[in-house]
Enzyme design. Structure first.
Site: not given
Ligand code: RB5
Length: 143
Positions: A8, A65, A67, A98, A134
């Site tokens: 994203d 994304c 995080t 694994h 596994h």
């Molecule tokens: C977008 O602002 C953010 O929420 C997305 O990139 C991500 O971190 C979601 O898990």
């Protein structure tokens, strides 16, 4: 081995850097978007990469994304897909050895680019061990 990438807006810059790294290391890949830093919804890209992985056995995916959390949550809801959100090289290695993960997820806002590249290298160069214990553990949550 073909690699599918998705991000994203929060992961766009990291994805671009990973593409440069993949090209420099002669990997074949397809970028499934997004294609700018304009705000988009991460589930759209996670689902698309997950579907490509299932359609093309042996392929691997990279999702980024902000995080890494949202991408991994969505990809792991697709039956047959195992996505691993990694923050260090050992996790990236174990995700293949694994867990037989087909997708690695990164957080573009929380992980340095050079670390993401090192994790990607571990992910691509390691294989599932195929060890019975596994396989058994994976079967317990795949069925
Ligand atoms: C977008 O602002 C953010 O929420 C997305 O990139 C991500 O971190 C979601 O898990």
């Amino acid at each position: 081995m073909h690699i599918y990438l998705g991000s994203d807006h929060g992961g766009y810059q990291m994805k671009e850097g990973l593409k440069t790294w993949l090209s420099a290391n002669s990997y074949e890949f397809t970028d499934l978007g997004c294609f700018s830093e304009e705000s988009v919804d991460y589930p759209d890209y996670a689902k698309e990469v997950a579907e490509k992985i299932l359609e093309n056995p042996g392929s691997l995916g990279v999702l980024v994304c902000g995080t890494g959390l949202g991408m991994s949550m969505v990809a792991n809801k697709v039956p047959g897909v195992r996505a691993a959100m990694c923050t260090n090289e050992f996790m990236a290695e174990m995700a293949r050895e694994h867990n037989d993960a087909q997708i690695i997820c990164f957080g573009g806002r929380v992980t340095p680019q050079d670390l993401a590249e090192k994790m990607l290298e571990k992910f691509l160069k390691n294989e599932f061990s195929g060890e019975e214990r596994h396989k058994r553990r994976i079967e317990k949550f795949e069925s």
